[in-house]
Design an enzyme around this catalytic site. Structure first.
Site, PDB file in Angstrom:
ATOM      1  N   MET A  29      18.161   0.590  28.098  1.00 58.23           N
ATOM      2  CA  MET A  29      19.083   1.714  28.216  1.00 58.23           C
ATOM      3  C   MET A  29      18.890   2.369  29.579  1.00 58.23           C
ATOM      4  O   MET A  29      19.220   3.535  29.780  1.00 58.23           O
ATOM      5  CB  MET A  29      18.845   2.727  27.096  1.00 58.23           C
ATOM      6  CG  MET A  29      19.097   2.113  25.715  1.00 58.23           C
ATOM      7  SD  MET A  29      19.552   3.310  24.453  1.00 58.23           S
ATOM      8  CE  MET A  29      18.119   4.334  24.423  1.00 58.23           C
ATOM      9  N   GLY A  30      18.326   1.626  30.534  1.00 55.03           N
ATOM     10  CA  GLY A  30      18.113   2.168  31.875  1.00 55.03           C
ATOM     11  C   GLY A  30      16.909   3.098  31.913  1.00 55.03           C
ATOM     12  O   GLY A  30      16.056   3.059  31.038  1.00 55.03           O
ATOM     13  N   LEU A  32      14.530   2.825  34.028  1.00 56.14           N
ATOM     14  CA  LEU A  32      13.534   1.748  33.970  1.00 56.14           C
ATOM     15  C   LEU A  32      12.173   2.214  34.481  1.00 56.14           C
ATOM     16  O   LEU A  32      12.084   2.968  35.452  1.00 56.14           O
ATOM     17  CB  LEU A  32      14.022   0.550  34.793  1.00 56.14           C
ATOM     18  CG  LEU A  32      15.394  -0.013  34.376  1.00 56.14           C
ATOM     19  CD1 LEU A  32      15.750  -1.218  35.237  1.00 56.14           C
ATOM     20  CD2 LEU A  32      15.417  -0.390  32.898  1.00 56.14           C
ATOM     21  N   HIS A  33      11.119   1.760  33.822  1.00 58.34           N
ATOM     22  CA  HIS A  33       9.748   2.104  34.198  1.00 58.34           C
ATOM     23  C   HIS A  33       8.892   0.842  34.068  1.00 58.34           C
ATOM     24  O   HIS A  33       9.420  -0.251  33.804  1.00 58.34           O
ATOM     25  CB  HIS A  33       9.235   3.248  33.319  1.00 58.34           C
ATOM     26  CG  HIS A  33       9.421   3.000  31.856  1.00 58.34           C
ATOM     27  ND1 HIS A  33       8.768   2.001  31.184  1.00 58.34           N
ATOM     28  CD2 HIS A  33      10.231   3.593  30.937  1.00 58.34           C
ATOM     29  CE1 HIS A  33       9.123   2.004  29.914  1.00 58.34           C
ATOM     30  NE2 HIS A  33      10.027   2.953  29.741  1.00 58.34           N
ATOM     31  N   HIS A  36       9.509  -1.630  31.295  1.00 61.05           N
ATOM     32  CA  HIS A  36      10.632  -2.549  31.516  1.00 61.05           C
ATOM     33  C   HIS A  36      10.246  -3.631  32.528  1.00 61.05           C
ATOM     34  O   HIS A  36      10.661  -4.786  32.394  1.00 61.05           O
ATOM     35  CB  HIS A  36      11.857  -1.787  32.027  1.00 61.05           C
ATOM     36  CG  HIS A  36      12.386  -0.771  31.071  1.00 61.05           C
ATOM     37  ND1 HIS A  36      12.271   0.574  31.280  1.00 61.05           N
ATOM     38  CD2 HIS A  36      13.028  -0.912  29.880  1.00 61.05           C
ATOM     39  CE1 HIS A  36      12.831   1.232  30.274  1.00 61.05           C
ATOM     40  NE2 HIS A  36      13.298   0.351  29.408  1.00 61.05           N
ATOM     41  N   LYS A 148       5.935  -1.599  22.154  1.00 64.92           N
ATOM     42  CA  LYS A 148       5.863  -0.153  21.938  1.00 64.92           C
ATOM     43  C   LYS A 148       6.847   0.261  20.840  1.00 64.92           C
ATOM     44  O   LYS A 148       6.532   1.086  19.995  1.00 64.92           O
ATOM     45  CB  LYS A 148       6.168   0.595  23.223  1.00 64.92           C
ATOM     46  CG  LYS A 148       6.177   2.056  22.923  1.00 64.92           C
ATOM     47  CD  LYS A 148       6.479   2.916  24.077  1.00 64.92           C
ATOM     48  CE  LYS A 148       6.769   4.293  23.591  1.00 64.92           C
ATOM     49  NZ  LYS A 148       8.096   4.420  22.989  1.00 64.92           N
ATOM     50  N   VAL A 175       2.893  -1.168  27.838  1.00 60.51           N
ATOM     51  CA  VAL A 175       2.314  -0.774  29.125  1.00 60.51           C
ATOM     52  C   VAL A 175       1.954   0.700  29.040  1.00 60.51           C
ATOM     53  O   VAL A 175       2.755   1.519  28.568  1.00 60.51           O
ATOM     54  CB  VAL A 175       3.325  -1.014  30.275  1.00 60.51           C
ATOM     55  CG1 VAL A 175       2.748  -0.546  31.606  1.00 60.51           C
ATOM     56  CG2 VAL A 175       3.696  -2.487  30.343  1.00 60.51           C
TER      57      VAL A 175
HETATM   58  O1  PAF Z   1      14.830  -0.253  23.343  1.00 60.52           O
HETATM   59  C1  PAF Z   1      15.914   0.087  23.862  1.00 60.52           C
HETATM   60  O2  PAF Z   1      15.981   0.489  25.029  1.00 60.52           O
HETATM   61  C2  PAF Z   1      17.196   0.019  23.037  1.00 60.52           C
HETATM   62  O3  PAF Z   1      16.955   0.327  21.709  1.00 60.52           O
HETATM   63  C3  PAF Z   1      17.928  -1.337  23.183  1.00 60.52           C
HETATM   64  C4  PAF Z   1      17.099  -2.478  22.619  1.00 60.52           C
HETATM   65  C5  PAF Z   1      18.248  -1.608  24.644  1.00 60.52           C
HETATM   66  C6  PAF Z   1      19.253  -1.292  22.402  1.00 60.52           C
HETATM   67  O4  PAF Z   1      20.085  -0.290  22.869  1.00 60.52           O
END
Ligand code: PAF
Length: 273
Positions: A29-30, A32-33, A36, A148, A175
């Site tokens: 869902m953006g 990002l850290h 990700h 997580k 992480v």
């Molecule tokens: O973990 C997430 O960021 C969200 O639940 C996902 C898997 C991208 C679905 O929207």
């Protein structure tokens, strides 16, 4: 350095057709850290090409949750993807993912009703629905999910096995910051004091992982921690079923610090090893 970004279904289909070899998807869902980044690196280690999706999925947020204020730093996210050598980013808007009112959704079953599902009704229906759509649109060979969000990972595995999606789910270890706090896009909501308070969660997990009585060890740490509003402290088997009498198990915690809801978990062992 830039990364190829597509936003529509047509652009995605064209870009997907041009990808050669195996494809790993990292759904996000953006915001990002490092968590990700670990997923992206696990994806790169598994597949020839890596696709990252960035979409804040309205279907998985309850009416009083943080959908509006959820962080959306798209340019920083794209820079990170470029630096990590991501081959393609799919960053659709709501109308692309949900072109008409959603009527058919994915039922997560009983596992979707407990723990996070009990506190966040409809959450896993939203997650599994969007993940299914992403799997259909991107057609990956692998998809990487962080441990997580352990219940999410478990349910996505069930989705793939129960509904015969032709891909492999790759779990990626959590992480943590150097002080133990699990990386999460929601950590930005914590002020300095709340951040210090929240460390009781990872301390409780560490105590549980080192103890033959994980539940008692975690409870002792949490009971002594002011400012933590515990939602659940749960001991289950590794597939989130009832905890065994002895052997491998999972300990999961959800708690509110201020208005921020945090979740974390760890593998534990019940009884003396
Ligand atoms: O973990 C997430 O960021 C969200 O639940 C996902 C898997 C991208 C679905 O929207």
């Amino acid at each position: 350095m830039t990364v190829r970004v597509v936003a529509t279904r047509e652009e995605l289909a064209k870009a997907r057709a041009e990808l050669s070899g195996t494809v790993a998807l990292v759904p996000t869902m953006g915001a990002l850290h490092d968590g990700h980044v670990a997923n992206i690196r696990a994806a790169k280690a598994r597949a020839d090409t890596v696709v990252v999706s960035i979409f804040v999925n309205p279907l998985q947020f309850g009416p009083n949750e943080d959908f509006e204020k959820y962080p959306r730093p798209l340019s920083a996210d794209l820079e990170l993807c470029a630096a990590e050598g991501v081959d393609l980013v799919f960053a659709p808007n709501r109308e692309v993912v949900y072109p008409h009112e959603v009527s058919v959704t994915v039922d997560p079953g009983p596992l979707g009703e407990i723990l996070e599902g009990a506190s966040r009704p409809g959450f896993f229906r939203g997650v599994l629905t969007v993940v299914s759509k992403l799997f259909h649109l991107v057609r990956p060979d692998f998809a990487c999910f962080g441990e997580k969000d352990y219940q999410q990972l478990t349910l996505v595995r069930r989705l793939v096995s129960d509904l015969d999606f032709p891909l492999e789910i790759v779990p990626v270890p959590t992480v943590r910051e150097s002080d133990g706090l699990a990386r999460s896009s929601r950590n930005v909501y914590l002020d300095t004091e709340q951040r210090a308070v929240s460390l009781a969660i990872s301390r409780a997990l560490k105590a549980a992982a080192d103890s033959p009585d994980p539940l008692a060890a975690a409870r002792e740490v949490l009971d002594a921690a002011p400012g933590i509003a515990l939602d659940y402290l749960a001991l289950t088997d590794p597939a989130l079923g009832p905890a065994p009498e002895t052997g491998a198990a999972r300990l999961l915690i959800a708690a509110k610090v201020g208005t921020t809801r945090l979740i974390d978990n760890t593998p534990v062992h019940i009884g003396v090893k």
